[in-house]
Write a protein that holds these residues in place. Structure first.
Motif, mmCIF file in Angstrom:
data_model
loop_
_atom_site.group_PDB
_atom_site.id
_atom_site.type_symbol
_atom_site.label_atom_id
_atom_site.label_comp_id
_atom_site.label_asym_id
_atom_site.label_seq_id
_atom_site.Cartn_x
_atom_site.Cartn_y
_atom_site.Cartn_z
ATOM 1 N N ARG A 93 55.586 76.060 -6.426
ATOM 2 C CA ARG A 93 54.597 77.092 -6.779
ATOM 3 C C ARG A 93 53.340 76.441 -7.338
ATOM 4 N N ASN A 94 53.585 75.422 -8.156
ATOM 5 C CA ASN A 94 52.472 74.760 -8.824
ATOM 6 C C ASN A 94 51.588 73.996 -7.833
ATOM 7 N N PHE A 99 48.369 81.880 -6.505
ATOM 8 C CA PHE A 99 48.549 83.332 -6.629
ATOM 9 C C PHE A 99 47.271 84.014 -7.085
ATOM 10 N N PHE A 101 46.357 88.049 -8.238
ATOM 11 C CA PHE A 101 47.023 89.329 -8.496
ATOM 12 C C PHE A 101 46.012 90.470 -8.605
ATOM 13 N N TYR A 105 45.471 88.907 -14.409
ATOM 14 C CA TYR A 105 46.332 88.114 -15.300
ATOM 15 C C TYR A 105 45.652 86.862 -15.832
ATOM 16 N N ILE A 107 44.577 84.770 -19.204
ATOM 17 C CA ILE A 107 45.041 84.725 -20.592
ATOM 18 C C ILE A 107 43.886 85.150 -21.497
ATOM 19 N N LEU A 118 44.588 76.000 -16.339
ATOM 20 C CA LEU A 118 46.002 76.227 -16.688
ATOM 21 C C LEU A 118 47.027 75.665 -15.686
ATOM 22 N N PRO A 119 46.944 75.984 -14.370
ATOM 23 C CA PRO A 119 47.975 75.434 -13.468
ATOM 24 C C PRO A 119 47.944 73.908 -13.406
ATOM 25 N N LEU A 121 47.481 71.980 -15.954
ATOM 26 C CA LEU A 121 48.141 71.431 -17.143
ATOM 27 C C LEU A 121 49.618 71.154 -16.863
ATOM 28 N N TYR A 122 50.227 71.986 -15.997
ATOM 29 C CA TYR A 122 51.643 71.772 -15.687
ATOM 30 C C TYR A 122 51.835 70.714 -14.591
ATOM 31 N N GLY A 124 50.330 67.545 -14.473
ATOM 32 C CA GLY A 124 50.325 66.159 -14.910
ATOM 33 C C GLY A 124 49.102 65.370 -14.483
ATOM 34 N N LYS A 125 48.129 66.041 -13.862
ATOM 35 C CA LYS A 125 46.899 65.324 -13.524
ATOM 36 C C LYS A 125 46.084 65.074 -14.787
ATOM 37 N N ARG A 127 43.256 65.025 -17.594
ATOM 38 C CA ARG A 127 42.431 66.111 -18.085
ATOM 39 C C ARG A 127 41.020 66.076 -17.499
ATOM 40 N N LEU A 130 40.887 67.436 -14.032
ATOM 41 C CA LEU A 130 41.089 68.890 -14.023
ATOM 42 C C LEU A 130 39.817 69.611 -14.446
ATOM 43 N N ARG A 166 41.255 79.660 -10.263
ATOM 44 C CA ARG A 166 42.519 79.158 -10.819
ATOM 45 C C ARG A 166 43.538 78.908 -9.697
#
Lengths: 237, 411
Positions: A93-94, A99, A101, A105, A107, A118-119, A121-122, A124-125, A127, A130, A166
């Protein structure tokens, strides 16, 4: 790359009514999808249509690995998903799915830039990479002057553009959109559709659920679901 | 697994959420702070009680016994408390093995003393025989102790405690000066060092003047045969149990007590004092321990409740993060970070709250507190335990949310 972006074969999804069954009544399971077989090629732009209850949202959730089918084979980018555990599905998914919506959605306590990152951050690239990518994407969607805005200070159209940026952050192959214009007025939604075209032209596969004919007409191929089965599969010339 | 980079990023998200949900954070911090404050108070108070106990024992001397007339434990009506005689003291000194000092004492409280034009009221006057300071392990800062000659002659000499010495003479040396105790002149021969120990309730151990026992008896017309207390010091404190048994047997024999009769005296040793203090301390520990545990539990339940509500409120955020590829462990970790960061904050706040309260209570002479790193570490460990234990269930709740239901806001 010989495999399709999405390969579905005999996908079914049933929900059992455990609560009612306690009484001993034999209530049959509700079958939302009754056997969907479908190939979506890489780079296709698909509109998924159907009345409410037709199973289009359930199908999108299965394609998006947010839900597992009851039976059938689902391969995404040649990868059989049934053998993947939760974490591997999360990674897919990452990395490969983006996605979008209906209700954005975002934050609420994070800025536009932080929401786009945000995606990443999960993933591992680093900072810095990103940050640069998020700024680039926000510029592409025309929000370079809104990087530090919280969602509450952005209009609906702007929020959806942040959400699109995003979805693109980790450069996924497939974009999944669930009624992305459902909360927007017609002029704003045509801007969003234009962005979908841009994303499509970059070579991404798009699966878009909508009940809006005008939005659907933007797609190359329209798949209509009825009562858990594919009723029509229209390829536009 | 969560590596250091992902871990620090998720921790960053958690800290962001702490700042975003300020009201929740405030109540959790407060709830935990009260618990940790009680925990800090109990640890410092028990340590304080320990220190005080050690001081008392140190002061009393591990090699000494104090014998009082009368039986403290079985105080019968009209029982005589003046049961110790000078004859007892002489016999103990002569025939009890292992003793090297036997000092009988009597006291008169509430006396007024005078030096020059200065008055000082409410001093305890103690009559003792030679070597009082040595018998109480109480060093002299200047001058000399009471001697055998002083006692035999009924000399009008006095050994000043720190308090009256300062009250009457300030920074000047009192040795050689004359003081008047109820209008009788005494020459100051020495000064006891400062002990700074208050027994609670305002009595000050430094507020005393020692004069020869015979002088006290003569001047106040007291019974010459009996005295109130007897200080006995022994060689080889390792055999204190045997020493006390011997002392008891001898005194029972000297008092002609039959086997069925109770002692008409009480022997106090450092051991007895420790036993008594341990009893008192045990009560204190249990009482404060129960209080602190309840306070910590309350803080924990406040945290668990607010976090469960928070998980429902933030279901969309959780569902979104899962859709964007967060592992369940990442969600679990974020909520645990939020819980533990808040309880850490509560722990630090509670530590200072507890120390402040302890200071306040010790100013009021209600408690003695003793700060140690143990209190610091227990506050931190306690707060982290609360965060982990009570934060785990809501964090698991968040991690196990079904992403589709969560995105619909059904936490």
């Amino acid at each position: 790359m010989s495999f399709p972006a999405i390969h579905l074969s005999g996908i079914t999804k049933s929900y059992s009514h455990l609560a009612e069954k306690k009484n001993g009544d034999d209530i049959p399971d509700i079958e939302v999808l009754k056997g969907i077989t479908l190939d979506i090629g890489q780079g296709e732009f698909i509109a998924l249509q159907g009345t409410s209850g037709s199973g289009k949202s359930t199908l999108l959730h299965i394609i998006g690995l947010l839900d597992r089918p009851t039976a059938g084979v689902y391969e995404v980018l040649g990868q059989d998903t049934s053998i993947l555990d939760d974490d591997r599905q999360s990674d897919l998914r990452n990395q490969s799915l983006g996605f979008i919506f209906q209700s954005f959605y975002l934050i609420p306590y994070a800025t536009a830039l932080e929401n786009v990152i945000l995606p990443g951050l999960y993933s591992g690239k680093p900072r810095s990479e990103l940050q640069a990518r998020a700024e680039f994407l926000l510029e592409q969607v025309g929000l370079s002057d809104r990087l530090d805005f919280k969602p509450s200070r952005l209009s609906g159209g702007q929020q959806q553009r942040v959400a699109m940026a995003r979805a693109l952050l980790n450069e996924p192959d497939i974009i999944l959109a669930d009624e992305p214009t459902g909360q927007l007025d017609s002029s704003t939604s045509s801007e969003i559709i234009k962005l979908f075209h841009v994303v499509h032209e970059m070579g991404r596969t798009i699966v878009l659920v909508t009940h809006d004919e005008e939005v659907a007409s933007a797609a190359d191929r329209i798949i209509k679901l009825h009562d858990g089965l594919i009723a029509e599969d229209i390829l536009k010339g | 697994m969560i590596g250091p980079r992902l871990g620090s990023r998720i921790a960053g998200m958690g800290l962001g959420a702490i700042w975003a949900f300020k009201l929740r954070s405030f109540f959790v911090v407060l709830g935990v702070a009260f618990g940790i404050a009680s925990l800090t108070l109990i640890v410092t108070a028990v340590d304080g009680a320990n220190r005080k106990a050690m001081e008392m024992v140190e002061m009393f001397g591990p090699d000494a016994a104090l014998v009082f007339g009368g039986n403290f434990m079985k105080r019968a009506v009209n029982m005589r408390t003046l049961t110790l005689s000078r004859e007892d003291a002489r016999r103990i000194k002569e025939s009890l093995p292992g003793t090297y000092q036997v000092i009988p004492m009597r006291a008169r409280g509430g006396q007024t003393i005078k030096a020059g034009n200065k008055n000082y009221q409410d001093v305890l006057i103690i009559g003792a025989t030679a070597n009082y300071a040595e018998a109480w392990n109480w060093p002299l800062v200047e001058g000399r102790d009471i001697t055998d000659d002083d006692d035999e002659l009924g000399a009008k000499v006095a050994l000043l405690g720190d308090k009256p010495a300062r009250e009457l003479f300030g920074d000047e040396s009192p040795v050689g000066r004359v003081i008047y105790i109820t209008n009788i002149p005494f020459q100051v021969v020495g000064r006891l060092s400062y002990r700074g120990f208050s027994g609670g309730g305002g009595s000050d151990i430094d507020n005393r003047i020692i004069i020869p026992l015979s002088t006290l008896l003569q001047r106040y017309n007291l019974d010459r045969k009996y005295f109130r207390a007897l200080r006995v010091k022994f060689h080889e404190p390792d055999y204190m149990d045997a020493h006390t048994d011997n002392l008891r047997s001898l005194l029972r024999h000297l008092h002609n007590l039959q086997p069925e009769e109770d002692d008409d005296f009480t022997i106090l040793t450092a051991d007895e004092i420790l036993k008594f203090l341990a009893m008192f301390k045990g009560g204190l520990t249990i009482f404060l321990g129960v209080t602190a545990t309840i306070a910590l539990l309350v803080g924990g339940f406040v945290l668990a409740n607010l976090f469960s509500i928070s998980v429902s409120e933030r279901a969309e955020e959780i569902g979104l993060k899962k859709a964007l590829g967060a592992h369940n462990s990442a969600i679990l970790f974020q909520f645990l970070v939020e819980a533990c960061a808040l309880t850490l904050l509560g722990g630090v706040l509670g530590l200072f709250l507890g120390l402040g309260l302890g200071q306040f209570l010790s100013r009021l002479d209600i408690l003695v507190i003793q700060f140690s790193w143990k209190a610091f570490f227990m506050a931190l460990a306690g707060s982290q335990a609360v965060g982990l234990i009570f934060g785990l269930k809501p964090a698991k709740l968040a991690a196990d949310l079904d992403p589709i239901q969560a995105l619909r806001g059904e936490g």
